[in-house]
Design a protein around this motif. Sequence first.
Motif, PDB file in Angstrom:
ATOM      1  N   LYS A 279     -60.702  23.364   4.628  1.00 55.72           N
ATOM      2  CA  LYS A 279     -59.858  23.496   3.435  1.00 55.72           C
ATOM      3  C   LYS A 279     -58.820  24.591   3.615  1.00 55.72           C
ATOM      4  O   LYS A 279     -57.664  24.425   3.247  1.00 55.72           O
ATOM      5  N   GLU A 280     -59.212  25.723   4.185  1.00 59.17           N
ATOM      6  CA  GLU A 280     -58.315  26.865   4.345  1.00 59.17           C
ATOM      7  C   GLU A 280     -57.586  27.150   3.036  1.00 59.17           C
ATOM      8  O   GLU A 280     -58.202  27.323   1.998  1.00 59.17           O
ATOM      9  N   GLU A 281     -56.229  27.138   3.087  1.00 59.16           N
ATOM     10  CA  GLU A 281     -55.450  27.444   1.876  1.00 59.16           C
ATOM     11  C   GLU A 281     -55.118  26.185   1.076  1.00 59.16           C
ATOM     12  O   GLU A 281     -54.421  26.244   0.053  1.00 59.16           O
ATOM     13  N   PHE A 282     -55.619  25.035   1.515  1.00 59.18           N
ATOM     14  CA  PHE A 282     -55.307  23.777   0.850  1.00 59.18           C
ATOM     15  C   PHE A 282     -55.962  23.698  -0.536  1.00 59.18           C
ATOM     16  O   PHE A 282     -56.859  24.460  -0.869  1.00 59.18           O
ATOM     17  N   LYS A 283     -55.502  22.750  -1.339  1.00 60.09           N
ATOM     18  CA  LYS A 283     -56.062  22.518  -2.667  1.00 60.09           C
ATOM     19  C   LYS A 283     -57.122  21.421  -2.603  1.00 60.09           C
ATOM     20  O   LYS A 283     -56.910  20.383  -1.969  1.00 60.09           O
ATOM     21  N   ASP A 284     -58.248  21.659  -3.282  1.00 63.42           N
ATOM     22  CA  ASP A 284     -59.273  20.638  -3.445  1.00 63.42           C
ATOM     23  C   ASP A 284     -58.891  19.850  -4.697  1.00 63.42           C
ATOM     24  O   ASP A 284     -58.917  20.376  -5.805  1.00 63.42           O
ATOM     25  N   THR A 285     -58.539  18.581  -4.531  1.00 63.05           N
ATOM     26  CA  THR A 285     -57.983  17.816  -5.646  1.00 63.05           C
ATOM     27  C   THR A 285     -58.983  17.618  -6.778  1.00 63.05           C
ATOM     28  O   THR A 285     -58.590  17.517  -7.945  1.00 63.05           O
ATOM     29  N   PHE A 286     -60.281  17.576  -6.463  1.00 66.46           N
ATOM     30  CA  PHE A 286     -61.280  17.478  -7.530  1.00 66.46           C
ATOM     31  C   PHE A 286     -61.253  18.733  -8.397  1.00 66.46           C
ATOM     32  O   PHE A 286     -61.274  18.661  -9.626  1.00 66.46           O
ATOM     33  N   LYS A 287     -61.222  19.897  -7.772  1.00 69.06           N
ATOM     34  CA  LYS A 287     -61.212  21.154  -8.524  1.00 69.06           C
ATOM     35  C   LYS A 287     -59.938  21.301  -9.346  1.00 69.06           C
ATOM     36  O   LYS A 287     -59.945  21.939 -10.406  1.00 69.06           O
ATOM     37  N   GLU A 288     -58.853  20.710  -8.869  1.00 71.82           N
ATOM     38  CA  GLU A 288     -57.582  20.837  -9.571  1.00 71.82           C
ATOM     39  C   GLU A 288     -57.473  19.882 -10.758  1.00 71.82           C
ATOM     40  O   GLU A 288     -56.872  20.219 -11.779  1.00 71.82           O
ATOM     41  N   ALA A 289     -58.061  18.667 -10.637  1.00 71.28           N
ATOM     42  CA  ALA A 289     -57.795  17.664 -11.671  1.00 71.28           C
ATOM     43  C   ALA A 289     -58.993  16.791 -12.032  1.00 71.28           C
ATOM     44  O   ALA A 289     -58.856  15.885 -12.847  1.00 71.28           O
ATOM     45  N   GLY A 290     -60.177  17.040 -11.444  1.00 72.72           N
ATOM     46  CA  GLY A 290     -61.333  16.197 -11.710  1.00 72.72           C
ATOM     47  C   GLY A 290     -62.183  16.699 -12.862  1.00 72.72           C
ATOM     48  O   GLY A 290     -61.847  17.682 -13.520  1.00 72.72           O
ATOM     49  N   ASN A 291     -63.295  16.016 -13.113  1.00 75.83           N
ATOM     50  CA  ASN A 291     -64.244  16.489 -14.121  1.00 75.83           C
ATOM     51  C   ASN A 291     -65.646  16.034 -13.750  1.00 75.83           C
ATOM     52  O   ASN A 291     -65.847  15.234 -12.834  1.00 75.83           O
ATOM     53  N   GLY A 292     -66.653  16.573 -14.461  1.00 80.05           N
ATOM     54  CA  GLY A 292     -68.042  16.231 -14.180  1.00 80.05           C
ATOM     55  C   GLY A 292     -68.541  16.893 -12.905  1.00 80.05           C
ATOM     56  O   GLY A 292     -68.017  17.912 -12.448  1.00 80.05           O
ATOM     57  N   PHE A 293     -69.592  16.291 -12.317  1.00 75.25           N
ATOM     58  CA  PHE A 293     -70.127  16.806 -11.059  1.00 75.25           C
ATOM     59  C   PHE A 293     -69.281  16.376  -9.863  1.00 75.25           C
ATOM     60  O   PHE A 293     -69.332  16.991  -8.810  1.00 75.25           O
ATOM     61  N   GLY A 294     -68.550  15.283 -10.024  1.00 77.24           N
ATOM     62  CA  GLY A 294     -67.724  14.795  -8.925  1.00 77.24           C
ATOM     63  C   GLY A 294     -68.535  14.262  -7.765  1.00 77.24           C
ATOM     64  O   GLY A 294     -68.071  14.260  -6.625  1.00 77.24           O
ATOM     65  N   ARG A 295     -69.763  13.814  -8.019  1.00 76.98           N
ATOM     66  CA  ARG A 295     -70.627  13.372  -6.918  1.00 76.98           C
ATOM     67  C   ARG A 295     -69.996  12.193  -6.185  1.00 76.98           C
ATOM     68  O   ARG A 295     -69.408  11.299  -6.794  1.00 76.98           O
TER      69      ARG A 295
END
Length: 339
Positions: A279-295
């Motif tokens: 990931k380094e400095e990249f964005k995790d798209t779930f953390k940016e725009a997801g919801n729930g557990f994201g399983r």
Amino acid sequence: MRKLKFFEKVMFLANSVVAFILLLSYIVPLLSPKTFAAISVLGLGVPILILLNVLFFVYWLVKIKKQLLLSLFVLTIGYFIFGSLYKFSESKTVVDKNNISVMNYNVRLFNLYKWIPNEDVEENIVSFIKQEAPDVLALQEYHPRESTKLSFYKYKYEKLLGKNKKYGQAIFSNYPIVNSGSIEFPNTFNNAIYIDIVKSKDTIRIYNIHLQSLRIDPKLETLTTKESEKLFNGIGNTFKVQELQAELFLKHKSNSKYKSIICGDFNNTAFSYVYKQVKEEFKDTFKEAGNGFGRTYNFKFFPMRIDFIFTDPSFKINAFKTYDVEYSDHYPIMTKVSL
């Protein structure tokens, strides 16, 4: 402790053990599995450790006991390190004419060996993809006999491995592919592939990574002590291999001049060393725009998020969704991003 009843003392002792293990697990992303293989395995158990500490916190809260501070303290530290295990906010959705929709999906060979007792799984997967219509589709455990059924995509790149080259990874795109290639991982059928696509005047690199598989049998309740020890050691060794694979990927990515989107099945969680490294400095798209557990993996004991889509910091994350469709042992995820 003196004012606690005997059962409450036992509960607090168990609480203390679980809290300590969770606290110890926070250093897992910082430790190389090559050196700390045993500790690295803790990363898989972080979700259940968090849930247990939440339950202990609620227990002491109901009892109105100051012992609740222990789990609260450990959970607070974890929140500032990793963020929330569960995202309470609604999924973000921003309509933007410049959106690029990207889907990641481990399709488990389109149910080639009938793991799911349903003859229509292949057709269901293809129909689902056609309905959601992502602009870019990254598939792991891809089987080429389905390529003609995904012909509604204009462009594709696939890399087949294994015996008789029957399976591998693939990326499909509605944007022109101007370059493509594979990053070979030694002594395995896993690998990473990439394509460079052109949208308007921008060239964007899309990576599709499949790190070494854990090969965990979901029926863990049948494990004997000897088998459990073997499984534990096997996972530690797998994490060592994943670290090497991540290093090979990062070396390749460092030579890319394009803004990138990284898709993949990491076979590891967001609490792992390889997640942090890739990931380094990249964005995790779930953390940016997801919801729930994201399983993203169908593991019945606790929610596991092992499939990810990362983007270069230059991208805006306008949407994210995890689809609850059981056509594989993984769940598909899709994001919409724009430059």
